[in-house]
Motif scaffolding. Structure first.
Motif, mmCIF file in Angstrom:
data_model
loop_
_atom_site.group_PDB
_atom_site.id
_atom_site.type_symbol
_atom_site.label_atom_id
_atom_site.label_comp_id
_atom_site.label_asym_id
_atom_site.label_seq_id
_atom_site.Cartn_x
_atom_site.Cartn_y
_atom_site.Cartn_z
ATOM 1 N N VAL A 38 0.880 -1.167 0.000
ATOM 2 C CA VAL A 38 0.000 0.000 0.000
ATOM 3 C C VAL A 38 0.914 1.213 0.000
ATOM 4 O O VAL A 38 1.877 1.276 0.758
ATOM 5 C CB VAL A 38 -0.927 0.020 1.229
ATOM 6 C CG1 VAL A 38 -1.814 1.260 1.202
ATOM 7 C CG2 VAL A 38 -1.787 -1.237 1.272
ATOM 8 N N PHE A 39 0.605 2.177 -0.868
ATOM 9 C CA PHE A 39 1.501 3.301 -1.070
ATOM 10 C C PHE A 39 0.786 4.632 -0.859
ATOM 11 O O PHE A 39 -0.437 4.693 -0.772
ATOM 12 C CB PHE A 39 2.083 3.262 -2.490
ATOM 13 C CG PHE A 39 2.884 2.019 -2.787
ATOM 14 C CD1 PHE A 39 4.234 1.971 -2.512
ATOM 15 C CD2 PHE A 39 2.271 0.899 -3.324
ATOM 16 C CE1 PHE A 39 4.976 0.826 -2.781
ATOM 17 C CE2 PHE A 39 3.002 -0.258 -3.603
ATOM 18 C CZ PHE A 39 4.356 -0.289 -3.324
ATOM 19 N N THR A 40 1.585 5.689 -0.816
ATOM 20 C CA THR A 40 1.050 7.026 -0.621
ATOM 21 C C THR A 40 -0.052 7.359 -1.626
ATOM 22 O O THR A 40 0.003 6.937 -2.784
ATOM 23 C CB THR A 40 2.171 8.083 -0.730
ATOM 24 O OG1 THR A 40 1.626 9.377 -0.491
ATOM 25 C CG2 THR A 40 2.834 8.064 -2.099
ATOM 26 N N THR A 41 -1.021 8.142 -1.180
ATOM 27 C CA THR A 41 -2.050 8.652 -2.087
ATOM 28 C C THR A 41 -1.684 10.046 -2.598
ATOM 29 O O THR A 41 -2.439 10.645 -3.357
ATOM 30 C CB THR A 41 -3.417 8.722 -1.378
ATOM 31 O OG1 THR A 41 -3.299 9.535 -0.211
ATOM 32 C CG2 THR A 41 -3.894 7.329 -0.993
ATOM 33 N N ASN A 42 -0.523 10.555 -2.186
ATOM 34 C CA ASN A 42 -0.049 11.839 -2.682
ATOM 35 C C ASN A 42 0.162 11.741 -4.188
ATOM 36 O O ASN A 42 0.712 10.750 -4.689
ATOM 37 C CB ASN A 42 1.277 12.187 -1.984
ATOM 38 C CG ASN A 42 1.641 13.655 -2.110
ATOM 39 O OD1 ASN A 42 1.542 14.247 -3.168
ATOM 40 N ND2 ASN A 42 2.087 14.238 -1.005
ATOM 41 N N LYS A 45 4.765 11.291 -6.272
ATOM 42 C CA LYS A 45 5.282 10.018 -5.778
ATOM 43 C C LYS A 45 6.761 9.896 -6.099
ATOM 44 O O LYS A 45 7.209 10.215 -7.205
ATOM 45 C CB LYS A 45 4.511 8.852 -6.404
ATOM 46 C CG LYS A 45 3.062 8.743 -5.944
ATOM 47 C CD LYS A 45 2.357 7.594 -6.641
ATOM 48 C CE LYS A 45 0.974 7.349 -6.042
ATOM 49 N NZ LYS A 45 0.079 8.493 -6.132
ATOM 50 N N ALA A 46 7.518 9.390 -5.120
ATOM 51 C CA ALA A 46 8.954 9.194 -5.285
ATOM 52 C C ALA A 46 9.238 8.067 -6.267
ATOM 53 O O ALA A 46 8.404 7.186 -6.506
ATOM 54 C CB ALA A 46 9.589 8.883 -3.931
ATOM 55 N N ALA A 47 10.454 8.066 -6.817
ATOM 56 C CA ALA A 47 10.853 7.032 -7.771
ATOM 57 C C ALA A 47 10.685 5.622 -7.210
ATOM 58 O O ALA A 47 10.155 4.740 -7.905
ATOM 59 C CB ALA A 47 12.293 7.273 -8.218
ATOM 60 N N PRO A 48 11.109 5.336 -5.960
ATOM 61 C CA PRO A 48 10.932 3.970 -5.458
ATOM 62 C C PRO A 48 9.473 3.562 -5.305
ATOM 63 O O PRO A 48 9.139 2.385 -5.444
ATOM 64 C CB PRO A 48 11.645 3.994 -4.095
ATOM 65 C CG PRO A 48 11.760 5.428 -3.731
ATOM 66 C CD PRO A 48 11.872 6.166 -5.012
ATOM 67 N N VAL A 49 8.596 4.521 -5.046
ATOM 68 C CA VAL A 49 7.170 4.210 -4.966
ATOM 69 C C VAL A 49 6.636 3.823 -6.347
ATOM 70 O O VAL A 49 5.940 2.813 -6.501
ATOM 71 C CB VAL A 49 6.381 5.401 -4.390
ATOM 72 C CG1 VAL A 49 4.884 5.197 -4.562
ATOM 73 C CG2 VAL A 49 6.710 5.595 -2.916
ATOM 74 N N LEU A 50 6.962 4.621 -7.343
ATOM 75 C CA LEU A 50 6.501 4.320 -8.704
ATOM 76 C C LEU A 50 7.038 2.970 -9.166
ATOM 77 O O LEU A 50 6.307 2.170 -9.771
ATOM 78 C CB LEU A 50 6.946 5.424 -9.657
ATOM 79 C CG LEU A 50 6.316 6.800 -9.425
ATOM 80 C CD1 LEU A 50 7.009 7.861 -10.274
ATOM 81 C CD2 LEU A 50 4.823 6.776 -9.726
ATOM 82 N N LEU A 51 8.291 2.709 -8.866
ATOM 83 C CA LEU A 51 8.892 1.437 -9.268
ATOM 84 C C LEU A 51 8.277 0.276 -8.492
ATOM 85 O O LEU A 51 7.992 -0.785 -9.064
ATOM 86 C CB LEU A 51 10.401 1.502 -9.031
ATOM 87 C CG LEU A 51 11.259 0.373 -9.599
ATOM 88 C CD1 LEU A 51 11.074 0.260 -11.102
ATOM 89 C CD2 LEU A 51 12.721 0.614 -9.263
ATOM 90 N N GLY A 52 8.031 0.486 -7.199
ATOM 91 C CA GLY A 52 7.433 -0.560 -6.383
ATOM 92 C C GLY A 52 6.026 -0.908 -6.830
ATOM 93 O O GLY A 52 5.662 -2.094 -6.884
ATOM 94 N N ASN A 220 6.667 9.276 -0.233
ATOM 95 C CA ASN A 220 7.367 7.989 -0.172
ATOM 96 C C ASN A 220 6.675 6.918 0.650
ATOM 97 O O ASN A 220 7.204 5.815 0.798
ATOM 98 C CB ASN A 220 8.768 8.209 0.425
ATOM 99 C CG ASN A 220 9.682 8.978 -0.495
ATOM 100 O OD1 ASN A 220 9.408 10.107 -0.845
ATOM 101 N ND2 ASN A 220 10.775 8.366 -0.886
ATOM 102 N N ASP A 221 5.494 7.205 1.185
ATOM 103 C CA ASP A 221 4.830 6.294 2.118
ATOM 104 C C ASP A 221 4.634 4.905 1.511
ATOM 105 O O ASP A 221 4.082 4.760 0.430
ATOM 106 C CB ASP A 221 3.472 6.852 2.517
ATOM 107 C CG ASP A 221 3.551 8.327 2.869
ATOM 108 O OD1 ASP A 221 4.574 8.726 3.441
ATOM 109 O OD2 ASP A 221 2.598 9.057 2.567
#
Length: 394
Positions: A38-42, A45-52, A220-221
């Motif tokens: 589960v990731f940020t709703t912002n 989004k940071a690169a690791p979030v998009l990649l994840g 980055n959440d």
């Protein structure tokens, strides 16, 4: 004991945050694991979030590479290339597919990763992997946290011992719908990825999505859950007694970590549960509780140990919830300070003030408009919060 069968971990001082701080961590499963996130709703989004998010579509992961100090957010194509390169270095060191590496970062927004720190640090991480390495990873991901955060649950499924362990970081930029936090949860249970995803979302909704420190959400959440089946217990089947027990334990662990995050809020001295009863429906109960929990005026009153219920009912009035102000009651723990929308006098206020001097307490607001209820966790808003965030990058 912060260990789970089939998982190893390590942390090193890579130089991202200077010479004397653990800042790079690695968690590895012996085999590819079912994975959910589960990731940020912002929107940012940071690169690791998009990649994840991209990699988790497969429902599988085997490693988590995480750094503190630099968020790798708002870093454009260079930041995404850096994230992919770091993941590829970890995959090469471990001898696994690059797509099985999840990445997480926390720290200052807008700075590029120093890939050389990863190039030097990742081989050391791979060589240091050990079953008891999760505690070091917990320290490596701290930013303004004053202490690492972890939780463990051990129980039996069909007579087989199963363990869930989690570690988290977060102390500021905390707001529901994912907070500025990283959380990694590991289990040796066997779970289908689709079921794992559903259980994680349900657990997050009533734990990490019910906390607030300052009303901000980050770039980055991330909450990641990996299940590698190393316990030998049969795979979970949704709706079965063992699956319900597992989900109960998962929720308890998430709630434990969520409480630790709020208790360690930047400059916080109070952990406060805002409970709204008697709402028309669940959505209104959640919105009312969130509005009160997020009110700076309410939170500063908690810090000042001032039983100023006027700030609470004023926040309630702008929450959008349906209620009759002449029916509302407000209590601090068991001290009912407001009945029928009216304060109960100086003697009751003095008793309520005594409650506010405690490190933990509950504020219960009864709307008397329906039967729905909701809880949110919040903290006080102190002078130290301002100092910490004024000096965050210095």
């Amino acid at each position: 004991m912060l260990e789970v069968r089939g998982f190893r971990a390590a942390a090193v001082k890579s130089g991202i945050r200077g010479k004397d701080r653990l800042d790079l961590g690695l968690i590895v499963s012996e085999r590819p694991a079912a994975a959910a996130g589960v990731f940020t709703t912002n929107t940012v989004k940071a690169a690791p979030v998009l990649l994840g998010m991209e990699r988790l579509r497969s429902g599988r992961a085997q490693a988590i590479l995480v750094n503190s100090g630099i968020a790798n957010a708002c870093t454009g194509e260079e930041g995404m290339r850096g994230a992919r390169l770091c993941g590829a270095m970890a995959a090469d060191a471990l001898g696994i597919a690059e797509e099985l590496v999840q990445l997480s970062s926390t720290g200052v927004i807008g700075m590029q990763l120093d890939v050389e720190c990863f190039r030097l640090g990742i081989p050391r991480l791979a060589a240091a992997l050990a079953p008891d390495g999760l505690e070091a990873v917990g320290r490596a991901i701290m930013t303004t946290d004053t202490a690492p955060k972890s939780a463990v649950r051990t129980f039996e499924l069909d007579g087989v011992e199963v363990r869930i362990a989690g570690l988290a970081k977060g102390a500021g930029m905390i707001m529901p719908n994912m907070a500025t936090m990283l959380c990694f949860i590991l289990t040796d249970a066997a779970v289908d990825p689709a079921l794992l995803r559903r259980m994680l979302r349900r657990a997050v909704e009533t734990s990490f999505n019910r906390i607030t420190i300052d009303g901000d959400t980050s770039t980055n959440d991330t909450v990641l859950l990996l299940a590698n089946g190393s316990s030998g217990a049969p795979p979970l089947v949704e709706g079965s007694p063992v699956q319900l027990l597992f989900e109960e334990q998962l929720h308890a662990l998430c709630l434990d970590l969520a409480r630790q995050v709020v208790r360690d809020g930047e400059g916080a001295s109070k952990l406060v549960t805002i409970r709204v009863d008697g709402a028309v429906d669940g959505a209104q109960a959640r919105q009312a509780a969130r509005t009160i929990a997020n009110s700076n005026l309410v939170k500063t009153a908690f810090f000042g140990e001032d039983a100023n219920w006027g700030r609470i009912i004023a926040a309630l009035g702008r929450s959008g919830a349906t209620f009759d102000q002449n029916a509302v009651s407000i209590a601090f723990d068991d001290v009912v300070m407001v009945k029928g929308g009216v304060g109960q006098g100086a003697e009751v206020e003095a008793r309520a003030t005594a409650v506010l001097k405690q490190p933990e307490f509950t504020v219960t607001v009864d709307l008397r408009a329906g039967s729905a209820a909701a809880d949110y966790l919040t903290c006080d808003f102190s002078i130290d919060y301002v100092k910490i965030n004024a000096d965050y990058r210095t």
